[in-house]
Design an enzyme around this catalytic site. Structure first.
Site, PDB file in Angstrom:
ATOM      1  N   THR B 141      34.592  47.654  41.554  1.00  0.00           N
ATOM      2  CA  THR B 141      33.123  47.400  41.837  1.00  0.00           C
ATOM      3  C   THR B 141      33.205  46.730  43.309  1.00  0.00           C
ATOM      4  OG1 THR B 141      33.669  45.435  40.475  1.00  0.00           O
ATOM      5  CG2 THR B 141      32.553  46.868  39.677  1.00  0.00           C
ATOM      6  N   THR B 174      35.090  41.013  35.111  1.00  0.00           N
ATOM      7  CA  THR B 174      36.369  40.823  36.109  1.00  0.00           C
ATOM      8  C   THR B 174      37.442  42.046  35.683  1.00  0.00           C
ATOM      9  OG1 THR B 174      36.941  39.404  34.070  1.00  0.00           O
ATOM     10  CG2 THR B 174      36.312  38.456  36.229  1.00  0.00           C
TER      11      THR B 174
END
Lengths: 380, 380
Positions: B141, B174
């Site tokens: 990401t 995460t």
């Protein structure tokens, strides 16, 4: 019965301001003291824990020095605390074990004990009636404002003072709080309400989730009149204690907002408490609040990360009065929550678990650039 | 046996870069998967936990989408994960429960499922050999660099890829990690070494102490040859896993340094571990390291704040090779420690409890302004 105080200056603070406070009680008073849960305790804490045990729960004096934590200085520190107590015991003619010693300030630097004893001598020869504001100022380190409060309900009086702003200055230890009541309670009664109140006040606040080596909270009964309604005493002591605790959060290092996290309708109180604490101490939640961002995902992720399961398809999350999540996001409420975050100083987050009847409230400061500046830019 | 991958683009990332990765295994492979311990699990995690249970520990394909966490979207999210698995099951002609689904990205936004299914179709019709770097890039990401590693010892091969940089962008979840070995292990063997390794690698790193809703770590045996020395396999898998875990810390939000905390000579491994974790996740320690300040008092205070007692008159504390504290402070060593902190990128903190034989190592990033900027300035 009046409480007396004496003030002295041993040169422990950079500012050369008064740094020694002696509190003198005119008669033996029942006291309950909660010391830090940290296993790396300051020498003053090690000394006072032992003295308090020997005192049987009745004390006559307190001495608090600020500017030096008397911590991480080896066994010499315990001797220093003992010398401070002995000095007061001689000067005020009271038993040594009835004098408790508290320290707050820099870690790892031995106390200049000769100067401290001289300042104690000065303080003991200039006793006057306790002034809460002055008392708080003397024991403060880098606090931005003094912390004290007073409450009177019929005959019942409760008053106290405190210091603390997180470990705001590097190597500065955190909080000390002293609360007095004129109600006559024995040590057992005192300690039972003290423990309960500590959990809901000083143990339910956080600036940075770090437990200091010196934290202490004393509750002292001045024994003026018998109040049989212990609930009344407990509520009044809790009100003053919570007021002091919230002032510490407000003065938290770099704090711009106080965050009040309420977890309600849990099956267990412990569950409500641990989830509230997890949300209140999450760096991601605290930075979002600092940034005025109604980041519900971070709150939910924090709520999910204790040992207790939660039902994500049942719970409701409110920011202020705005229901932002209940199995789906409410974009309109989020917009209102954002305005709320950007205008209010005390931010309320309510997580309704919709499963039981227990609740808990936790207070924390937000986390911004100033916290980093305070804690990173000063170097030893 | 080769591992194949297919790449697609569903438009989930702002950048319009590829965001769908399909991993195709040519035969049933034993797999062990550790999902997040967070109770607010993403829908993809809820789906895959159940699919994995039904699979009996043997799988054929993985699909990972980045840019959308498929989390906090109600039960619709579980249906979406199921549709993704079903699509791959049809296209590759494999049982539905042998396809696991992973998601990472924004929380609270429903997946545009039609686009995702189309991208999966594209990925499945363009399979090629697994390229670790590309795989890591597709699932990333806001990672600043791809994370992958490869190891070969005699016949034994271990390779893997990962994504993660803390919850670096608001609402971004995460870490994901996928490690493969050519050694032939059954699901039971695999899961026993997997759990042990997870504790020492991905469960011993921290960027901000926050557990995400999507964290997953899969270990897959390609079953090419039988290696009877399981210790050899374990060590190799641990080496690759630790390498990936350390890359995540290095890429941690706002990180300027990697902090390696070793607690040694404890009576219990759990004690060493909890104390190491407490030091590594302390905001006060992390800001001190960021500021290049050898603040031993904060390290000791953190070490004292677990449930385990420590003997402050026995322990020794080292920063780098410099003994800074053993019942007293060593000012000369502190000066060297300061230089060390200001020049090195990987900082070693060693706490020797001098009481037993157990030790633990924990890795964390430091905490600076950039963490606040990343987490406070972006608003939803």
């Amino acid at each position: 019965m009046s409480v007396f105080m004496g003030v002295g200056t041993a040169g422990l603070k950079g500012s050369k301001k008064p740094d020694i406070l002696v509190i003198h009680l005119q008669k033996e008073c029942a006291a309950s003291v909660v010391f830090t849960g940290n296993h790396f305790k300051a020498a003053s804490v090690l000394y006072s824990e032992e003295a308090y045990r020997r005192s049987g729960g009745y004390i006559r004096a307190l001495v608090i020095n600020s500017g030096n934590a008397n911590c991480a200085v080896g066994k010499e520190g315990i001797l220093h605390a003992e010398l401070m107590a002995k000095k007061i015991s001689e000067l005020l003619d009271i038993p040594e074990e009835q004098v408790l010693v508290f320290s707050t300030g820099i870690i790892g630097k031995p106390l200049p004990i000769e100067d401290v004893l001289k300042a104690i001598e000065h303080a003991c020869s200039n006793l006057e009636e306790l002034d809460l504001k002055t008392a708080s100022e003397v024991i403060s380190t880098t606090d931005k404002f003094p912390k004290y409060d007073f409450l009177k309900k019929d005959h019942l009086e409760v008053f106290g003072f405190a210091k603390g702003a997180g470990m705001i200055h590097p190597n500065m230890a955190t909080m000390l709080a002293f609360v007095f009541t004129n109600a006559d309670l024995d040590p057992y009664e005192l300690s039972s309400i003290h423990r309960e109140i500590t959990e809901r006040t000083f143990n339910s606040i956080s600036v940075d989730g770090c437990t200091s080596t010196n934290d202490s909270f004393a509750l002292i009964s001045l024994g003026v009149y018998r109040e049989n309604d212990l609930t009344k005493v407990r509520d009044a002591v809790e009100e003053v204690s919570l007021s002091l605790a919230k002032k510490i959060v407000e003065d938290g290092e770099g704090a711009t907002k106080v965050i009040k996290v309420v977890v309600k309708n849990a099956t267990l109180q412990l569950k409500a408490r641990l989830i509230a604490e997890k949300i209140a101490t999450s760096n991601l939640v605290k930075t979002a609040i600092f940034g005025g961002d109604p980041n519900f995902g971070r709150i939910l992720a924090a709520a999910g990360s204790t040992a207790f399961p939660i039902d994500q398809f049942k719970l409701k999350l409110y920011i202020g009065n705005h229901l932002v999540y209940d199995s789906k996001v409410h974009p309109h409420a989020l917009k209102h929550a954002k305005e709320y975050l950007q205008t209010e100083k005390e931010i309320s987050i309510v997580l309704d678990l919709m499963e039981g009847k227990e609740s808990w409230t936790y207070y924390a400061s937000d986390l911004g650039y100033e916290y980093i500046r305070i804690n990173a830019e000063y170097t030893t």
